[in-house]
Design a protein around this motif. Structure first.
Motif, mmCIF file in Angstrom:
data_model
loop_
_atom_site.group_PDB
_atom_site.id
_atom_site.type_symbol
_atom_site.label_atom_id
_atom_site.label_comp_id
_atom_site.label_asym_id
_atom_site.label_seq_id
_atom_site.Cartn_x
_atom_site.Cartn_y
_atom_site.Cartn_z
ATOM 1 N N ALA A 131 0.602 -1.128 -0.146
ATOM 2 C CA ALA A 131 0.074 -0.425 -0.093
ATOM 3 C C ALA A 131 1.320 1.035 0.171
ATOM 4 C CB ALA A 131 -1.193 0.193 1.204
ATOM 5 N N LYS A 132 1.763 1.337 0.577
ATOM 6 C CA LYS A 132 2.744 2.479 1.463
ATOM 7 C C LYS A 132 3.263 2.895 -0.304
ATOM 8 C CE LYS A 132 3.635 2.207 6.055
ATOM 9 N NZ LYS A 132 4.101 1.814 6.952
ATOM 10 N N ALA A 133 4.081 1.314 -0.547
ATOM 11 C CA ALA A 133 4.702 1.564 -2.730
ATOM 12 C C ALA A 133 2.993 2.258 -3.787
ATOM 13 C CB ALA A 133 5.520 0.356 -2.351
ATOM 14 N N LEU A 134 2.359 1.780 -3.344
ATOM 15 C CA LEU A 134 0.817 1.991 -4.093
ATOM 16 C C LEU A 134 1.835 3.423 -4.226
ATOM 17 C CD1 LEU A 134 -0.957 1.734 -6.130
ATOM 18 C CD2 LEU A 134 -2.437 0.998 -4.437
ATOM 19 N N GLU A 135 1.329 4.002 -3.227
ATOM 20 C CA GLU A 135 0.494 5.149 -2.462
ATOM 21 C C GLU A 135 1.859 6.357 -3.151
ATOM 22 O OE1 GLU A 135 -2.093 6.693 -2.372
ATOM 23 O OE2 GLU A 135 -3.164 4.746 -2.207
ATOM 24 N N PRO A 142 0.160 10.687 -13.515
ATOM 25 C CA PRO A 142 -0.461 11.755 -14.162
ATOM 26 C C PRO A 142 -1.776 11.380 -13.978
ATOM 27 C CG PRO A 142 1.176 11.099 -15.017
ATOM 28 C CD PRO A 142 1.047 10.123 -14.301
ATOM 29 N N ARG A 143 -2.610 11.599 -13.238
ATOM 30 C CA ARG A 143 -4.239 11.764 -13.068
ATOM 31 C C ARG A 143 -5.072 11.645 -14.147
ATOM 32 N NH1 ARG A 143 -4.263 10.063 -7.686
ATOM 33 N NH2 ARG A 143 -2.624 11.621 -6.161
ATOM 34 N N ASP A 144 -4.988 11.239 -15.804
ATOM 35 C CA ASP A 144 -6.119 11.076 -16.387
ATOM 36 C C ASP A 144 -6.457 10.142 -16.508
ATOM 37 O OD1 ASP A 144 -3.818 9.204 -16.573
ATOM 38 O OD2 ASP A 144 -4.118 10.248 -19.151
ATOM 39 N N MET A 145 -6.687 9.466 -15.938
ATOM 40 C CA MET A 145 -7.508 8.102 -15.640
ATOM 41 C C MET A 145 -7.524 7.934 -14.070
ATOM 42 S SD MET A 145 -6.158 3.913 -16.182
ATOM 43 C CE MET A 145 -4.088 4.961 -16.648
ATOM 44 N N GLU A 146 -9.165 6.852 -14.036
ATOM 45 C CA GLU A 146 -10.043 7.194 -12.677
ATOM 46 C C GLU A 146 -8.846 6.012 -12.681
ATOM 47 O OE1 GLU A 146 -13.434 4.215 -12.957
ATOM 48 O OE2 GLU A 146 -12.932 3.194 -15.001
ATOM 49 N N ILE A 147 -8.893 6.783 -10.785
ATOM 50 C CA ILE A 147 -8.578 6.343 -9.502
ATOM 51 C C ILE A 147 -8.405 4.614 -9.310
ATOM 52 C CG2 ILE A 147 -7.459 6.246 -6.821
ATOM 53 C CD1 ILE A 147 -8.667 9.624 -7.506
ATOM 54 N N GLU A 148 -9.281 4.119 -9.345
ATOM 55 C CA GLU A 148 -9.423 2.256 -9.303
ATOM 56 C C GLU A 148 -8.746 1.850 -9.990
ATOM 57 O OE1 GLU A 148 -12.370 4.723 -8.906
ATOM 58 O OE2 GLU A 148 -13.147 4.312 -6.374
ATOM 59 N N LYS A 149 -8.609 2.575 -11.123
ATOM 60 C CA LYS A 149 -8.202 1.260 -12.177
ATOM 61 C C LYS A 149 -6.695 1.688 -12.409
ATOM 62 C CE LYS A 149 -8.198 1.288 -17.291
ATOM 63 N NZ LYS A 149 -8.762 1.657 -18.842
ATOM 64 N N THR A 150 -5.986 2.874 -12.039
ATOM 65 C CA THR A 150 -4.809 2.945 -12.076
ATOM 66 C C THR A 150 -4.634 2.401 -10.580
ATOM 67 O OG1 THR A 150 -5.043 5.306 -12.312
ATOM 68 C CG2 THR A 150 -3.383 4.992 -11.318
ATOM 69 N N LYS A 151 -4.810 2.193 -9.824
ATOM 70 C CA LYS A 151 -4.296 1.305 -8.224
ATOM 71 C C LYS A 151 -4.517 0.148 -9.109
ATOM 72 C CE LYS A 151 -5.968 4.621 -4.182
ATOM 73 N NZ LYS A 151 -6.451 4.965 -3.630
ATOM 74 N N PHE A 180 -4.582 -8.142 -1.086
ATOM 75 C CA PHE A 180 -4.709 -6.115 -0.866
ATOM 76 C C PHE A 180 -6.101 -6.207 -2.174
ATOM 77 C CE2 PHE A 180 -3.938 -2.124 -2.814
ATOM 78 C CZ PHE A 180 -4.131 -1.259 -1.634
ATOM 79 N N ILE A 181 -5.847 -7.052 -3.938
ATOM 80 C CA ILE A 181 -6.826 -6.004 -4.083
ATOM 81 C C ILE A 181 -8.381 -6.335 -3.678
ATOM 82 C CG2 ILE A 181 -7.851 -6.921 -6.731
ATOM 83 C CD1 ILE A 181 -5.295 -7.539 -7.604
ATOM 84 N N ASN A 182 -8.629 -7.714 -3.114
ATOM 85 C CA ASN A 182 -9.843 -8.373 -3.310
ATOM 86 C C ASN A 182 -9.834 -7.565 -1.795
ATOM 87 O OD1 ASN A 182 -9.948 -10.314 -4.251
ATOM 88 N ND2 ASN A 182 -9.345 -11.585 -3.301
ATOM 89 N N GLN A 183 -8.848 -6.364 -0.946
ATOM 90 C CA GLN A 183 -9.625 -5.908 0.394
ATOM 91 C C GLN A 183 -9.974 -4.596 0.349
ATOM 92 O OE1 GLN A 183 -6.753 -6.429 3.875
ATOM 93 N NE2 GLN A 183 -7.265 -8.136 4.075
ATOM 94 N N ASN A 184 -9.112 -3.923 -0.849
ATOM 95 C CA ASN A 184 -9.317 -2.596 -0.792
ATOM 96 C C ASN A 184 -9.677 -1.678 -3.306
ATOM 97 O OD1 ASN A 184 -7.722 -1.566 0.966
ATOM 98 N ND2 ASN A 184 -6.247 -2.881 -0.240
ATOM 99 N N LEU A 185 -9.821 -2.933 -3.428
ATOM 100 C CA LEU A 185 -9.929 -3.214 -5.238
ATOM 101 C C LEU A 185 -11.343 -3.995 -5.620
ATOM 102 C CD1 LEU A 185 -6.993 -1.487 -5.996
ATOM 103 C CD2 LEU A 185 -8.548 -0.148 -6.263
ATOM 104 N N PHE A 186 -12.070 -4.314 -4.972
ATOM 105 C CA PHE A 186 -12.717 -5.747 -5.826
ATOM 106 C C PHE A 186 -13.876 -4.951 -5.748
ATOM 107 C CE2 PHE A 186 -15.675 -9.022 -6.054
ATOM 108 C CZ PHE A 186 -14.766 -10.282 -6.412
ATOM 109 N N ALA A 187 -14.355 -4.158 -5.343
ATOM 110 C CA ALA A 187 -15.755 -3.686 -5.735
ATOM 111 C C ALA A 187 -15.361 -3.003 -7.633
ATOM 112 C CB ALA A 187 -15.907 -1.940 -5.051
ATOM 113 N N LEU A 192 -15.384 -4.272 -13.371
ATOM 114 C CA LEU A 192 -15.193 -4.467 -14.556
ATOM 115 C C LEU A 192 -15.648 -6.133 -15.267
ATOM 116 C CD1 LEU A 192 -10.995 -3.860 -14.379
ATOM 117 C CD2 LEU A 192 -12.795 -2.470 -16.258
ATOM 118 N N VAL A 193 -15.739 -6.796 -14.476
ATOM 119 C CA VAL A 193 -16.709 -8.242 -14.908
ATOM 120 C C VAL A 193 -18.083 -8.221 -15.275
ATOM 121 C CG1 VAL A 193 -17.092 -10.541 -14.430
ATOM 122 C CG2 VAL A 193 -14.390 -9.811 -13.804
ATOM 123 N N ARG A 194 -18.702 -7.585 -14.427
ATOM 124 C CA ARG A 194 -19.926 -7.434 -14.785
ATOM 125 C C ARG A 194 -20.196 -6.413 -16.098
ATOM 126 N NH1 ARG A 194 -22.771 -6.375 -8.972
ATOM 127 N NH2 ARG A 194 -22.469 -8.482 -7.913
#
Length: 195
Positions: A131-135, A142-151, A180-187, A192-194
């Protein structure tokens, strides 16, 4: 996560992130961690074997590999279609990631490798390091993409870079990344899948 399929049938939700991260790593795999990736695929619960599908073939350089996730004797009606969908999503994310990878500094990867090599760290500690490395990467991105997709993409790129640096860390890095993805980005992954 529920144990039903993403849309009520097909793949179980807990397998979706495994498929996505594995698909991303397969597309980006190189000779450094190809052997470890094959072992990982065989270790995952309920998984079959590496099998070429359609145009994808196992290349000697590991550049293109098809899916390895088969539910032995238990393929539900939509699961095979959903596997293909998740692989296509992984492929698209990997192509976007190709352009993003330059934002990940080698010193950050080296530090993450050093942290992941520390056997006294718990899974939660490794997720915190990720999480720290990601941040840190997000600060320079650059902030030209949705934050969740970027993360999501950066998280998987970090896993790829750690595995490329130290292939013996692939298994632990994969599981930490999936958790990490399951806890923070699974929604976001589920949407994406739906969609």
């Amino acid at each position: 996560m529920d144990s039903q399929g993403i849309n009520g049938t097909g793949l179980r939700a807990e397998n979706v992130t495994n498929l996505l991260v594995l698909g991303f790593l397969q597309i980006h795999s190189d000779s450094n961690f190809q052997q470890e990736l094959e072992k990982l695929c065989l270790e995952l619960p309920g998984q079959g074997h590496w099998q070429a599908d359609g145009d994808d073939e196992l290349q000697t350089d590991g550049s293109r590999i098809s899916r390895c996730f088969y539910f032995e004797g238990r393929i539900e009606p939509d699961s095979e279609r959903q596997e293909e969908l998740i692989q296509n999503i992984a492929r698209c994310l990997a192509h976007v990631g190709d352009e993003m990878e330059c934002h990940i500094q080698p010193r950050l990867v080296s530090r993450l490798v050093e942290q992941f090599q520390n056997r006294s760290l718990s899974e939660e500690d490794r997720r915190d390091c990720l999480a720290k490395a990601l941040e840190e990467v997000m600060q320079t991105f650059p902030r030209d993409m949705e934050i969740e997709k970027t993360k999501l993409i950066i998280t998987m790129l970090l896993a790829k870079r750690v595995a490329g640096h130290t292939p013996s860390l692939l298994r632990d890095t994969f599981h930490t990344t999936v958790n990490f993805i399951n806890q923070n980005l699974f929604a976001y992954v589920r949407n994406l899948v739906r969609n």
